[in-house]
Design a protein around this motif. Structure first.
Motif, PDB file in Angstrom:
ATOM      1  N   UNK A   1      -9.478  -4.426 -13.540  1.00  0.00           N
ATOM      2  CA  UNK A   1      -8.831  -5.025 -12.374  1.00  0.00           C
ATOM      3  C   UNK A   1      -7.825  -4.072 -11.749  1.00  0.00           C
ATOM      4  N   UNK A   2      -6.958  -3.461 -12.570  1.00  0.00           N
ATOM      5  CA  UNK A   2      -5.935  -2.553 -12.042  1.00  0.00           C
ATOM      6  C   UNK A   2      -6.553  -1.290 -11.456  1.00  0.00           C
ATOM      7  N   UNK A   3      -7.598  -0.774 -12.122  1.00  0.00           N
ATOM      8  CA  UNK A   3      -8.207   0.456 -11.625  1.00  0.00           C
ATOM      9  C   UNK A   3      -8.975   0.210 -10.327  1.00  0.00           C
ATOM     10  N   UNK A   4      -9.559  -0.976 -10.181  1.00  0.00           N
ATOM     11  CA  UNK A   4     -10.220  -1.307  -8.912  1.00  0.00           C
ATOM     12  C   UNK A   4      -9.209  -1.253  -7.768  1.00  0.00           C
ATOM     13  N   UNK A   5      -8.028  -1.807  -7.986  1.00  0.00           N
ATOM     14  CA  UNK A   5      -6.984  -1.744  -6.963  1.00  0.00           C
ATOM     15  C   UNK A   5      -6.574  -0.303  -6.691  1.00  0.00           C
ATOM     16  N   UNK A   6      -6.494   0.506  -7.764  1.00  0.00           N
ATOM     17  CA  UNK A   6      -6.100   1.910  -7.595  1.00  0.00           C
ATOM     18  C   UNK A   6      -7.115   2.663  -6.743  1.00  0.00           C
ATOM     19  N   UNK A   7      -8.418   2.405  -6.964  1.00  0.00           N
ATOM     20  CA  UNK A   7      -9.450   3.089  -6.182  1.00  0.00           C
ATOM     21  C   UNK A   7      -9.361   2.666  -4.717  1.00  0.00           C
ATOM     22  N   UNK A   8      -9.275   1.353  -4.482  1.00  0.00           N
ATOM     23  CA  UNK A   8      -9.175   0.861  -3.102  1.00  0.00           C
ATOM     24  C   UNK A   8      -7.970   1.467  -2.400  1.00  0.00           C
ATOM     25  N   UNK A   9      -6.845   1.505  -3.092  1.00  0.00           N
ATOM     26  CA  UNK A   9      -5.622   2.016  -2.480  1.00  0.00           C
ATOM     27  C   UNK A   9      -5.717   3.515  -2.229  1.00  0.00           C
ATOM     28  N   UNK A  10      -6.317   4.254  -3.164  1.00  0.00           N
ATOM     29  CA  UNK A  10      -6.470   5.696  -2.972  1.00  0.00           C
ATOM     30  C   UNK A  10      -7.358   5.991  -1.768  1.00  0.00           C
ATOM     31  N   UNK A  11      -8.447   5.237  -1.618  1.00  0.00           N
ATOM     32  CA  UNK A  11      -9.303   5.416  -0.449  1.00  0.00           C
ATOM     33  C   UNK A  11      -8.545   5.138   0.841  1.00  0.00           C
ATOM     34  N   UNK A  12      -7.705   4.114   0.821  1.00  0.00           N
ATOM     35  CA  UNK A  12      -7.025   3.694   2.045  1.00  0.00           C
ATOM     36  C   UNK A  12      -5.861   4.616   2.413  1.00  0.00           C
ATOM     37  N   UNK A  13      -5.062   5.048   1.427  1.00  0.00           N
ATOM     38  CA  UNK A  13      -3.840   5.790   1.768  1.00  0.00           C
ATOM     39  C   UNK A  13      -4.009   7.305   1.674  1.00  0.00           C
ATOM     40  N   UNK A  14      -5.024   7.777   0.940  1.00  0.00           N
ATOM     41  CA  UNK A  14      -5.237   9.220   0.814  1.00  0.00           C
ATOM     42  C   UNK A  14      -6.499   9.695   1.531  1.00  0.00           C
ATOM     43  N   UNK A  15      -7.523   8.845   1.563  1.00  0.00           N
ATOM     44  CA  UNK A  15      -8.775   9.229   2.196  1.00  0.00           C
ATOM     45  C   UNK A  15      -9.936   9.031   1.245  1.00  0.00           C
TER      46      UNK A  15
ATOM     47  N   UNK B   1       0.838  -1.205   0.000  1.00  0.00           N
ATOM     48  CA  UNK B   1       0.000   0.000   0.000  1.00  0.00           C
ATOM     49  C   UNK B   1       0.870   1.251   0.000  1.00  0.00           C
ATOM     50  N   UNK B   2       0.731   2.069  -1.041  1.00  0.00           N
ATOM     51  CA  UNK B   2       1.455   3.339  -1.082  1.00  0.00           C
ATOM     52  C   UNK B   2       0.870   4.188  -2.191  1.00  0.00           C
ATOM     53  N   UNK B   3       0.956   5.498  -2.034  1.00  0.00           N
ATOM     54  CA  UNK B   3       0.364   6.394  -3.018  1.00  0.00           C
ATOM     55  C   UNK B   3       1.044   6.266  -4.380  1.00  0.00           C
ATOM     56  N   UNK B   4       2.341   5.949  -4.419  1.00  0.00           N
ATOM     57  CA  UNK B   4       3.029   5.806  -5.701  1.00  0.00           C
ATOM     58  C   UNK B   4       2.634   4.500  -6.397  1.00  0.00           C
ATOM     59  N   UNK B   5       2.327   3.472  -5.619  1.00  0.00           N
ATOM     60  CA  UNK B   5       1.801   2.242  -6.214  1.00  0.00           C
ATOM     61  C   UNK B   5       0.435   2.531  -6.818  1.00  0.00           C
ATOM     62  N   UNK B   6      -0.328   3.370  -6.161  1.00  0.00           N
ATOM     63  CA  UNK B   6      -1.639   3.769  -6.682  1.00  0.00           C
ATOM     64  C   UNK B   6      -1.484   4.447  -8.042  1.00  0.00           C
ATOM     65  N   UNK B   7      -0.511   5.349  -8.168  1.00  0.00           N
ATOM     66  CA  UNK B   7      -0.267   6.020  -9.453  1.00  0.00           C
ATOM     67  C   UNK B   7       0.137   5.023 -10.525  1.00  0.00           C
ATOM     68  N   UNK B   8       0.957   4.030 -10.143  1.00  0.00           N
ATOM     69  CA  UNK B   8       1.366   2.972 -11.085  1.00  0.00           C
ATOM     70  C   UNK B   8       0.162   2.196 -11.596  1.00  0.00           C
ATOM     71  N   UNK B   9      -0.688   1.778 -10.683  1.00  0.00           N
ATOM     72  CA  UNK B   9      -1.871   1.003 -11.054  1.00  0.00           C
ATOM     73  C   UNK B   9      -2.801   1.817 -11.950  1.00  0.00           C
TER      74      UNK B   9
END
Length: 1273
Positions: free
Chosen positions: A998-1012, A972-980
């Protein structure tokens, strides 16, 4: 830390293994926290990012023109330390090093395969098993290969006999008291994994995610329209009333929709330590470790014994605690089934804590682990290193000393830095809160409260007050409050440059309950001597006494170019010249460990003269027109690093243009002179004519542009090549002088940070240099006002919120802990409520004790007994906000957590907030974000490839970056979110819609978790996911996601925001596609109104909006309205692009079609009126929009353009690409220096025109904003 007892030489040898051991050993013991260091993502040769043997990746430093921008950046002084320039051979080996598969055999389940990487450690397989659903209940076990126990901290590649297909056995080990406690904690975390209470309370790096509510779980076939007989099944497209355009409602409860899975079957009422602990001696000798007390939901009371063999009830066999609970509590099995359905990204802990500003009302339940954390180990010690505190400074500095010659060394180093830093940030935050709450004893308790300092857990804490009038000339307490954040920005910058041998302190700035606390690691020996004795570089009194040191000058000079800091001389109190390569406030201290530390980096960046009036200095006209300079509350205003970089970029472009113009004028003069001499005319006339000649064609000799010639000339001069003629040298010299370069042979902009610093004096010999630096700072101040600020929009809410935040800070400082919720609710009522006379409710005894305690000088910070806050009125607050000079609610309340319910801000009869609405108060934490440099270089190289149109190669590089990011940061990290996000975009463009989803679903989940959950990036991610859902025919899901995005946009920014136009266009198009025409028009017409307001009625975006509205009216057979809107669009295209542009022609054709349809409809209506039921009616074409046409329009408005090419165009393009590849090969061999053209350049050169208008949005991908994507067909 493991090498602390060795000498420096031996420490260097064993630092890698010991530090990595220490980092991993320091991983928190709970299951969730153990996910913070995720295992390496195994290298899978089947992944798109895998590279076949023999393919060398240059790691972003190769000669291909993907890094042309990087070379330009270096010309601008943006040079970063690249420790890996000599390590490419090793890097290629590591990248090619593929993973392998092992078999895991655990008791009670079938053996399963696990893919691993040779660089992984055995401990990481342990963590995988503890997070895997069928093995998560085991914590105390070893892994054995052929009967041999594997060392947890050994790398897999070092284990003899471990290869493809090896069988690793999971063998239960005897429990100890420590292992039993770890197991209880782990089971507690498993039981609470479906409960969001930890996320609401902001503990253990838990945070919220609501995507699954709108996608109904994982994105598979959900939301697809199914056929019902011969027709498509209707889907419910009705949006919630509160998100419709024009709605004034802003319900708060919709921010956190309740998922039915979030009310799981309760397994236990109580799980706690028994009052019979500890076991008596006779039971210890039978293996008893401790006793647990459990109350089940059926109200069954159970005592459990933890022994060396496991957990058991009396007369039962030994089991794991989870197995025992399943036996005792039947609902545990159903609970585990619910947990399996959660996406892993919803459960993994984030690297840093994210706080929620709203929370539902929840009952406080018993929790033995939470209680133990609160009252025992966590107050002074780290729970995973019992009996000792961590030496944070040694850990932070030793990780930076790890070797970094090749990729595996750098990955290990960066992972260790990130892990130690995240641990330090968490510990510093806990300590700062404990300091303010009065739970830490000051090291100088006899001094006044504001002057007190604290040491807790080997971290030094100081308060943001002006101690001993240190900042008296800079603004007093206000300057002291600002200085820590400036210092942190300096630490962040020096860490990014990462010069070997130069050390900074671990620094975290925490704002909590109105106080600013600076947490720093402790320099060895600093507390044993006075500051005057310690400082050997810089000044302790803002420039009165200044000292320098040769070693510090050597180290800091390495940072001067990337940080754009000029080496300069100042005068000390004895009028002696002292040379510095930083501001005078920067202090150099050699610790007892021999390391060279720098601290007090608050003036790393140059001052902002717009807020620093200096007597006798005249500001540029642009500043004076706007009323600058203005007096500010303090004199520490400085320019942000981003502004300095933008200013230098601006000056570099100016430098290139000036030099190119002079070169072309020289050439024109030569040509005019030769022609004039041939015609018998004087050279003077030729020169006069040339002055009036404007360079229409920038092409120079041999097709090289003027800018390219300047660049080549500058490089030649910089290399001291004597072949350059004097006139060319003069061109570069003039251009350098014009832009303020400190060098007259190359572009080099640097700032003297001590210019305009009070108390700093410069020698007479530097007078001219100081004047040049003053002018440069004035130019930067004018650049900020004339170029940067005009690009900003909608800052009113932000200004009001920041002003209120400043007032709230001092307001909270006088509040006693017991009156905190009353004070916060009173402030909110004064700030946001319509009730004219809110009254604060104080406990009766508080007023009585006011006089009694008035004489108490020294008291805990958190127990101030000032009640002045209760007298605040709305009128007074807003008067203060104006002098400082429902959207502000969300931005301001990020420091607090309020009850999730509906609030009426318009009620004038009672206050909006009560004490019960204030649930918690959180810290605002600022810290350094360590970077994964190699992963970032791969990411940049991938972006460059994408911009050139090489999508497949770009996708491979981004995949490689994703692997490396996971390696350093965990999952989990904001830069991984940008990659996804970028991977999903590329998947979508290349036609792989399911992979994009699939990749964008992970990006949304990660953005919610690490950014808000309501962060602007999260809103953007929802929009992207909606587009990919639509492309996958998941229409109802796409609409739900867009509705969620609009709700968040309304809550965060309000409806009157330029980005709302893009969102409404997306919603309108999807509704058009499902034939909800009236709803579609509401959103599209709102988008048209917003675009017209912010971009002007003649904007191309407005023309596109008119076209979209016309399409819906056409579908409704309202051709008159459709014609009206399309005519507006046509007029804009004609005026902006000309009659012959393809967009204008398309609009003209569509107008003709609409006219024909309107005429046919009118004829039909006339026939009906004339002949009634006997009318001979020709059928009209009312075609519903196709999904393909809607998707095409969605692509256009989201900045995605596909350019169709003919066969001839394709052949030309292939030929150009072949030429490009040949150029690259020749560049590698050093035979050719002409830069290879980008694909965009190729298309422009060949004269291809886009069939559709690109409409990049500010929320679109930065990397894709200028890219053109080619679909070859």
């Amino acid at each position: 830390a493991g090498a602390a007892g060795c000498d420096l030489g031996s420490a260097a040898e064993c630092a890698g293994k010991h530090l990595d051991y220490a980092v991993r050993k320091g991983t928190p013991v709970s299951g969730k926290q153990q996910c913070r260091i995720k295992p390496f993502l195994p290298f899978n040769p089947s992944l798109p990012g895998a590279h076949p043997s023999g393919v060398a990746l240059m790691n972003g430093s190769g000669p291909h023109d993907s890094l042309k921008g990087e070379k330009d950046a270096r010309q601008n002084g943006h040079e970063e330390a690249d420790p890996g320039e000599d390590g490419n051979d090793q890097e290629v080996i590591v990248i090619q090093d593929t993973g392998f598969t092992v078999k895991i055999c655990a008791p009670g389940i079938e053996p399963f395969s696990l893919q691993v990487s040779p660089q992984e450690m055995v401990q990481e397989i342990h963590q995988v098993l503890m997070d895997r659903e069928d093995t998560c209940h085991r914590t105390c076990f070893s892994l054995q290969l052929d009967g041999n126990v594997l060392d947890n901290f050994a790398e897999l590649k070092t284990i003899e006999g471990l290869q493809e297909g090896s069988l690793l056995k999971v063998v239960e080990e005897p429990y100890t008291v420590r292992e039993a406690r770890i197991h209880v904690r782990h089971i507690r975390d498993l039981l609470k994994s479906l409960d969001p209470s930890d996320a609401f309370n902001g503990v253990d790096c838990n945070s919220l995610s609501f995507l699954s509510v709108f996608t109904e779980g994982d994105l598979g076939d959900s939301g697809k329209r199914k056929k019902k007989g011969t027709e498509m099944e209707q889907i419910d497209c009705t949006p919630p009333e509160h998100i419709l355009p024009g709605s004034k409602e802003r319900p708060l409860c919709a921010l956190q929709p309740q998922n039915r899975d979030w009310k799981p079957l309760q397994c236990l009422k109580v799980l706690t330590m028994s009052g019979w602990n500890p076991p008596p001696g006779n039971r210890k000798m039978h293996g008893d470790l401790m006793y647990l007390y459990v109350i089940t939901v059926e109200d069954r009371h159970v005592s459990i014994t933890a022994s060396t063999r496991g957990f058991y009830l009396n007369h039962c066999g030994a089991l794991t605690l989870e197995q025992l609970l399943r036996f005792v509590v039947p609902t545990c099995q159903a609970w585990l089934g619910c947990r399996v359905n959660r996406h892993p990204f919803e459960r993994i802990a984030t690297p840093f804590q994210v706080y929620s500003w709203t929370a539902p009302q929840a009952e406080h339940a018993m929790d033995c682990v939470r209680a133990e954390d609160a009252y025992t180990s966590r107050l002074g010690y780290e729970e995973h290193i019992p009996g000792q505190t961590r030496d944070w400074n040694e850990e932070l500095q030793t990780t930076r000393e790890l070797p970094r010659k090749n990729l595996p060394e750098r990955l290990l180093r960066e992972r260790a830095i990130f892990k130690v830093h995240s641990d330090f940030t968490a510990a510093a935050t806990r300590g700062a809160m404990a300091v303010i709450d009065g739970n830490v004893m000051a090291i100088n308790p006899s001094e006044e409260t504001k002057m007190q300092m604290f040491i807790w857990n080997n971290i030094f804490f100081s308060l943001g007050f002006d101690v001993r009038d240190h900042y008296k000339d800079f603004g007093g307490d206000v300057a002291a409050y600002v200085a820590p954040t400036n210092d942190l920005n300096g630490v962040r910058t020096y860490n990014a440059v990462d010069v070997e041998g130069l050390y900074t302190l671990g620094t975290v700035v925490v704002d909590y309950r109105g106080y600013r606390v600076t947490a720093q690691s402790i320099i060895p020996g600093i507390l044993e001597r006075e500051q005057e004795q310690s400082v050997i570089y810089g000044s302790i009194d803002f420039g009165k006494t200044v000292v320098s040191h040769a070693k510090y000058l050597e180290l800091l000079e390495k940072t001067s170019r990337p940080l754009k800091i000029q080496k300069h001389k100042v005068l000390n109190d004895k009028n002696e010249e002292v040379e510095l390569c930083s501001s005078v406030e920067c202090k150099g201290i050699i610790g007892n460990d021999g390391r060279h530390y720098i601290l007090d980096l608050l003036r790393t960046f140059p001052p902002d003269l717009n807020f620093l009036p200096v007597e006798g200095e005249d500001m540029p006209e642009e500043c004076k027109k706007m009323g600058f300079p203005k007096q500010h509350r303090h004199k520490l205003c400085c320019l942000r690093q981003e502004l300095v970089d933008a200013f230098v970029e601006h000056r570099y472009l100016l430098f290139m243009k000036l030099a190119a113009l002079q070169l072309m004028q020289q050439k024109a003069n030569k040509q005019e002179s030769s022609v004039a001499l041939e015609n018998g005319a004087s050279a003077e006339n030729g020169a006069a004519d040339s002055e009036r000649t404007e360079p229409q064609d920038s092409k120079m000799d041999d097709g090289v542009t003027g800018l390219e010639q300047v660049k080549e000339l500058a490089e030649t001069i910089a290399s001291d090549d004597g072949a350059v003629d004097p006139k060319s040298r003069e061109v570069i010299r003039n251009a350098c002088k014009a832009v303020g370069s400190i060098s007259d042979t190359s572009f080099d902009i640097r700032f003297n940070p001590d210019i305009f610093s009070p108390g700093v004096r410069f020698p007479e010999s530097s007078k001219e240099e100081v004047q040049d630096q003053k002018q440069l700072l004035k130019d930067a101040a004018a650049f900020l006002l004339s170029c940067q600020i005009p690009g900003l929009k909608i800052g009113i809410s932000e200004l009001i919120t920041r002003s209120a935040k400043h007032i709230f800070k001092t307001y909270l400082q006088g509040v006693e802990l017991s009156g905190l919720s009353a004070a916060i609710s009173h402030f909110l009522n004064c700030f946001l409520s319509s009730f004219p006379n809110p009254i604060a409710h104080l406990p009766a005894d508080e007023l009585v004790s006011k006089k009694k305690n008035k004489k108490r000088k020294n008291r805990n910070l958190g127990n101030a007994d000032n009640t002045a806050w209760a007298s605040m009125t709305p009128q007074e607050l807003w008067k203060n906000i104006c002098s400082e000079q429902v959207t502000p609610a969300r931005a301001w309340t990020h420091q607090t957590s309020i009850l999730l319910k509906e609030y009426n801000f318009d009620n004038r009869h009672k206050p909006t907030f009560t004490e019960e609405d204030i649930l918690n108060i959180f810290p605002v934490v600022k810290h350094v974000n360590p970077k994964a440099s190699d992963a970032f270089h791969f990411f940049q190289s991938g972006q460059a490839k994408v911009q050139q149109g090489f999508l497949k190669e770009g996708c491979e590089l981004i995949n490689e970056a994703l692997n490396l990011f996971n390696n350093v940061y965990g999952a989990m990290h904001v830069e991984i979110c940008a990659c996804l996000r970028l991977l999903a975009r590329l998947n979508y463009i290349m036609g792989d819609y399911s992979e994009a989803l699939s990749n964008q679903q992970k990006a949304v989940l990660m953005s919610e978790r690490v950014l808000g959950i309501e962060h602007p990036n999260t809103i953007q991610e929802y929009m992207h996911l909606a587009l990919y859902c639509f492309a996958n025919s998941q229409l109802s899901t796409a609409l739900n996601l867009l509705y969620r995005a609009r709700y968040l946009m309304l809550l965060v920014f309000g409806e009157d925001h330029p980005e709302m136009a893009l969102l409404d266009n997306n919603i309108g198009l999807v509704l058009h596609g499902v034939m909800e025409y009236d709803l579609s028009l509401r959103f599209l017409e709102n988008a048209l109104a917003i675009s017209s307001k912010y971009h002007g009625c003649k904007s191309l975006k407005v023309a596109l909006s008119h076209h979209l509205v016309a399409r819906v009216y056409e579908s409704k057979a309202e051709f008159r309205s459709a014609l009206q809107h399309e005519k507006e669009g046509y007029t804009i295209y004609k005026n902006q692009l000309g009659e012959h542009h393809e967009k204008t022609k398309e609009s003209s054709e569509y107008l003709k079609y609409l006219t024909q349809q309107a005429v046919a409809l009118q004829r039909t209506m006339n026939e009906i009126y004339k002949n009634g039921s006997n009318a001979n009616i020709m059928p009209l074409k009312f075609t519903a929009p196709s999904m393909a046409s809607v998707l095409e329009q969605l692509n256009i408005i989201n900045g995605i353009l596909f350019i169709p090419l003919s066969q001839k165009d394709l052949e030309n393009l292939k030929a150009e690409v072949q030429r490009r590849q040949q150029l690259q090969e020749s560049m590698k061999s050093g035979e050719h220096t002409e830069p290879a053209p980008s694909l965009l350049h190729i298309l422009v050169k060949r004269g291809f025109q886009a069939k559709r208008l690109i409409s990049p949005q500010s929320l679109s991908e930065t990397v894709l904003r200028t890219a053109i994507f080619v679909s070859l067909r």
